[in-house]
Motif scaffolding. Sequence first.
Motif, PDB file in Angstrom:
ATOM      1  N   SER A 173      -4.080  -9.096 -11.604  1.00 13.39           N
ATOM      2  CA  SER A 173      -4.089  -8.268 -10.393  1.00 13.39           C
ATOM      3  C   SER A 173      -2.971  -7.242 -10.471  1.00 13.39           C
ATOM      4  O   SER A 173      -1.957  -7.441 -11.157  1.00 13.39           O
ATOM      5  N   ASP A 189      -0.859  -3.913  -5.851  1.00 13.87           N
ATOM      6  CA  ASP A 189      -1.443  -3.979  -4.506  1.00 13.87           C
ATOM      7  C   ASP A 189      -2.257  -5.243  -4.303  1.00 13.87           C
ATOM      8  O   ASP A 189      -3.019  -5.347  -3.336  1.00 13.87           O
ATOM      9  N   GLN A 197      -4.770  -6.178  -5.896  1.00 11.23           N
ATOM     10  CA  GLN A 197      -6.195  -5.963  -6.146  1.00 11.23           C
ATOM     11  C   GLN A 197      -6.532  -6.491  -7.541  1.00 11.23           C
ATOM     12  O   GLN A 197      -5.852  -6.167  -8.516  1.00 11.23           O
ATOM     13  N   GLN A 198      -7.569  -7.311  -7.621  1.00 12.89           N
ATOM     14  CA  GLN A 198      -7.906  -7.933  -8.895  1.00 12.89           C
ATOM     15  C   GLN A 198      -8.451  -6.897  -9.878  1.00 12.89           C
ATOM     16  O   GLN A 198      -9.278  -6.061  -9.534  1.00 12.89           O
TER      17      GLN A 198
END
Length: 206
Positions: A72, A75, A77-78
């Motif tokens: 990730s 942020d 996010q993955q």
Amino acid sequence: MSRHPHRPLAAALAAALAATALLLGPVSPAYAHNVLRKATPAQDAELKKAPTRITLEFLQKLNPSFTTITLSDADKQQVTTGEPEVSGTKGTVTVDTPLANGVYTVAYRVVSKDGHPVQGSYKFTVADPTATAEPSPSPVASEPAPTPSATPSAEPTASTSPAASGSADGPGTTALLAGGGIVLALMAAAAVLLLRRRPTGGDPTR
């Protein structure tokens, strides 16, 4: 009679302890929890080039059905990666998209031989000096506000033509009066001439 009656008992006790140690020795490592031994990229590494693969090596063999490795960004996010490829004690995932400069987190979850789940995470940084900053999106030109249409003005008042005017002071009336005056003047002049030609009170036979 022996001078040291306790020696046989001590020797027997030492032999028993040694045998117990031999029996317990192999058992302990077999049931120890699995731990991360090595990682590529390494923990807290600062890379000049973005990696395309992430490999984690553990102390014990991995079960492919219970091995999870994720990545990730800063942020949380993955990042899209491939499915974990397990080979003995190693698990590897491929990074499907180029990584921009920034901090990334690798998270993992595996199961040790005793069935105990082991999980953890660590960070690394991508700092490629040749990477260019992502272009900022160009501002979208806002459409101009529609100009309000002008309010239609009132219909102009139709001008009255002189021929249709009913006013006594119109040009037609003036021309008619002027013509009538001329006729009257001519008639008056004719009457005066007739009166002058008629004989005055004398004998008509003269």
